[in-house]
Design an enzyme around this catalytic site. Sequence first.
Site, PDB file in Angstrom:
ATOM      1  N   LYS A 171      40.987 131.042 -32.305  1.00 49.27           N
ATOM      2  CA  LYS A 171      42.380 131.432 -32.500  1.00 49.27           C
ATOM      3  C   LYS A 171      42.786 131.196 -33.953  1.00 49.27           C
ATOM      4  CE  LYS A 171      42.886 132.138 -28.024  1.00 49.27           C
ATOM      5  NZ  LYS A 171      41.488 132.399 -27.722  1.00 49.27           N
ATOM      6  N   ASP A 172      43.746 131.979 -34.385  1.00 50.22           N
ATOM      7  CA  ASP A 172      44.170 131.970 -35.779  1.00 50.22           C
ATOM      8  C   ASP A 172      44.987 130.735 -36.130  1.00 50.22           C
ATOM      9  OD1 ASP A 172      44.747 133.068 -38.385  1.00 50.22           O
ATOM     10  OD2 ASP A 172      46.728 133.556 -37.617  1.00 50.22           O
TER      11      ASP A 172
END
Length: 647
Positions: free
Chosen positions: A279-280
């Site tokens: 995930k970012d």
Amino acid sequence: MADAEPMLVPAPGGEKRACPALEEEVDHSTKRPRVQKEEKNGGPSHKLPQDEGEEPEGEETEPLDEDGEGEGLGSGEAFAEMMKHGLTELDVGILKFVSEHQGFSGILKERYSDFVVHEINKEGKTVRLDDLSVPEEAEEAPVEQPESQVFTEEQKQQLEQLQLFKNKEGNVSIEVADDTKEKRTLVHKAVKTLYPGLETKTEEREGKKFIVAYHAAGQKALAEVKEAAAPRKHSWPKSRGAFCHFVLYKENRDTMEAINVLSKFLRMRPNVFSYMGTKDKRAITVQEIAVLKITAERLSHLNKCLNNFKLGNFCYKKHPLKLGELQGNHFTVVIRNITGTEEQVQQAMSSLRETGFINYYGMQRFGTTAVPTHQVGKAILQDNWKEVIDLILKPRPGAEKGYLVKCREEWAQSQDPEAALKKLPVKRCVEGQLLRGLSMYGKKNIITAFAMIPRNNRLMYIHSYQSFMWNTMVSRRIEAFGLKAVEGDLVLRGGTAFVLSAAEAETHSIQDVVMPLPGFDVIYPTHHVGKGYREMLSADNLDIDNMRHRVRDYSLAGAYRRILIKPSDVSWEVINYEDPRVSLVHTDVEKLEDQPPPVFNKEGKYRALRMEFSLPPSTYATMAIREVLKMDTSIKNQTQLNTTWLN
């Protein structure tokens, strides 16, 4: 990959949303064609693409500060200056929309808390953090180790002192009174089991047998003793699964950064952790993590000493997690400062729910600098290695970190990799890894030098070129035939692509149609748009009939990707608010702490669109948002929009 996306706009002010704790600093396969699922990718200082925020495992990326600006850029103005030379959607083949509503403007990711991602696991359940308790377990009776009965209390004390280098004699001799091979074997085993770091040998003195314990590796063994002794003291119950699964909630941290922090505090290697997708950073994300033989109690202690993290929903299972086995991600997105009327918003969101959006590869796939990653990929496929080196290392327009500017200038002037490398304080970026390879292997061995860059990062260059091709051809396909299946289109049956006849096209919809990413193991549409693949590749001096590269890693098998994606669980509301610094999303941690949800002032001077939707893996939430706003989602455009709003 349908995960949190990279920053699209630098935030106008600092935002601190830390978990209440002490502050702590802390493949895409090339073998076989397939329907695209989870992929790995890169994102170091030469901005490699990010598939909805995924970053390379084990790579060090430049952190963003709380204002969303990269360290060393200095200010939002410097970031805006750099983005003047960035890409727009037109540059990467993103041209078409499927809906007919009138678009409107808005600011995406003004704050990282405007983008919240919850993973959807393989059972189809949305992963949420809602329980911080440690699971109770039935205690097992301690197993008495037979080895511990071998020694007297005095011998145990001597061996313990020897293990910690407190024994001046340098060894401990244990007489074997009942001299049998079995008895000697038991003593040898007991020493090595109970006192890691010690070695043993058998000596005969005056007709008697002695087992002599000693340090084989001197002081070096002490470190090994301290590291190895811990697991032996805490045996893992056989009835307990070997992997502790937990939910990780994180704010403004990417997954690999989070894993590195956890492994640092647990004093474990990062590879003991597993996960379904990365995930970012610039988002609030919630995902499942598994770790090998670390107790829930030990993990829960981290909640007291880590900022921007929360761990909970602990349970033990027999298996780790595998990359790509998630079903997708659920997004909660806030678009601030919208200009659309209630009617425009209603039309836009209804179209997203009922028709969907074109499944383009998003802007993050192509990098954020003046040198697009798909250009590097094209040079690799052309076997033009001098061009590859120039594209990565040459000076480029736009503001950039000072040390990178100096590094590029040195390379342009001297072509000396060692001199250019000395300009880099952080050598784990792509430029540093490439220069290190050139200094080790020489400029005549560029392919070997290029291999110093991690494999996933190298492959993302050529995957970026494939993505550019796909975007361009899909835009042509929509332009030519609109939103209906036609003769010559491709559909998948059991993972295999088939060409539709005219009769079959009548029984299929655009939702069934796929387009290929070019490769040696895919087929192409038979209508005139399909023939455009050959023309486009030929224009780039590439042969569609020979997509195998002399370096096996760079041979492209190809894959298939659906043209249209229809999100599920779509909902939305337009909200008014007064304070632009206040979060507009009620997070899992706030709910756990019984904090009230955000209250909206109907008379507030600011308007925002808060939307929720779920997407399968390998799709881009920014492309869904693009369809709603009907505006360019590139960082270049969003930065200009944000700068105008701030002014």
